[in-house]
Design an enzyme around this catalytic site. Structure first.
Site, PDB file in Angstrom:
ATOM      1  N   ASP A  40       0.823  -1.179   0.081  1.00  0.00           N
ATOM      2  CA  ASP A  40       0.083  -0.042  -0.034  1.00  0.00           C
ATOM      3  C   ASP A  40       0.738   1.235  -0.044  1.00  0.00           C
ATOM      4  O   ASP A  40       2.035   1.232   0.406  1.00  0.00           O
ATOM      5  CB  ASP A  40      -0.830   0.086   1.134  1.00  0.00           C
ATOM      6  CG  ASP A  40      -1.978  -1.017   1.257  1.00  0.00           C
ATOM      7  OD1 ASP A  40      -2.198  -1.507   0.286  1.00  0.00           O
ATOM      8  OD2 ASP A  40      -2.211  -1.512   2.574  1.00  0.00           O
TER       9      ASP A  40
HETATM   10  N1  URA Z   1      -1.287  -6.049   4.039  1.00  0.00           N
HETATM   11  C1  URA Z   1      -1.876  -4.731   3.988  1.00  0.00           C
HETATM   12  O1  URA Z   1      -2.773  -4.404   4.538  1.00  0.00           O
HETATM   13  N2  URA Z   1      -1.097  -3.704   3.451  1.00  0.00           N
HETATM   14  C2  URA Z   1       0.157  -4.085   2.524  1.00  0.00           C
HETATM   15  O2  URA Z   1       0.711  -3.197   1.942  1.00  0.00           O
HETATM   16  C3  URA Z   1       0.570  -5.342   2.611  1.00  0.00           C
HETATM   17  C4  URA Z   1      -0.255  -6.441   3.310  1.00  0.00           C
END
Ligand code: URA
Length: 246
Positions: free
Chosen positions: A106
């Site tokens: 993310d």
């Molecule tokens: N899980 C999440 O919620 N975000 C990420 O970036 C990776 C795994």
């Protein structure tokens, strides 16, 4: 290194599609060790054979593999109209335009991201069949000490909003306080926002998230956010072995 078909060798170098490079072969513009080669299935050894097109040496480049410590604020994509992407760290020469990030973190997640030109490895690492572990360090809201995490190692957790049961996952609690807890959470699936969704379901939203491991590959502690380095031979070998390559 394995022998390669000459048409693949030339196409991988960027001389066009397989169809286009076959034209070069047909036009007798390609030589291997100074002998004209017309047959697209002729095999060359990239380490030993001298391949030339129009008398210019075509030096085959192996795939490249970088361990990147992704900083927050960058999206995991090769291009985007409005947001900066992780590839902005790899724009200058000699970084290949064929580089891309494997999997997705993310925008606000930090940590280990593999950046490579190797499509086959990327595909396998992402495929559920191989059950590749992804480990995250997370700071979550509130005190998690009364949660029995052990049951999730067998049955995962049902995410009510998504109507989806996750695959089994592991949690190790590092510290707790009434305000926040630190955990290590290991998942094997790449579902969008998986860690945030799991912790949300448990009533402890994620405040900070950083990936620290992909299978056998651990984030190098010497890499600051925004820094990267090539994988060592040993790291690459272990990673490939995990998905049955080479
Ligand atoms: N899980 C999440 O919620 N975000 C990420 O970036 C990776 C795994």
């Amino acid at each position: 290194m394995k022998k390669l078909r000459i048409d693949k060798y030339l196409a991988d170098f960027g001389l066009g599609s397989r169809k286009e490079v076959r034209k070069l072969l047909k036009q007798e513009r390609v030589t291997v060790n100074d002998q004209i080669v017309k047959n697209p299935s002729f095999h060359v050894n990239p380490k030993e054979d001298i391949v030339k097109v129009d008398n210019e040496v075509i030096q085959y480049k192996d795939n490249v593999y970088y361990m990147f410590n992704k900083p927050s604020g960058y999206i995991t994509a090769t291009s985007d109209e409005s947001m900066p992407t992780v590839m902005e760290f790899f724009t200058e020469e000699p970084y290949s335009s064929k580089l891309f990030p494997v999997g997705r973190l993310d925008i606000d997640t930090e940590g280990l991201l593999l950046i490579t030109t190797d499509g086959q490895l990327a595909h396998r690492l992402a495929h559920p069949k191989w059950n590749i572990e992804k480990e995250y360090y997370a700071v979550v809201k509130g005190d998690v000490s009364d949660i029995d995490f052990s049951k999730f190692e067998k049955e995962g957790i049902y995410l009510k909003k998504d109507k989806y049961r996750t695959k089994p996952f592991k949690v190790k609690v590092l510290s707790t306080s009434p305000e926040k807890s630190e955990i290590l959470i290991t998942v094997t699936e790449g579902k969008y926002h998986i860690v945030k969704k799991i912790m949300e379901e448990l009533g402890h939203p994620v405040l900070y998230l950083k990936r620290v491991r992909i299978g056998p590959l651990k984030l190098d502690k010497n890499l600051e956010p925004g820094e990267f380095r090539e994988l060592s031979e040993e790291e690459l070998k272990k990673l490939k072995k995990e998905v049955n390559l080479e």
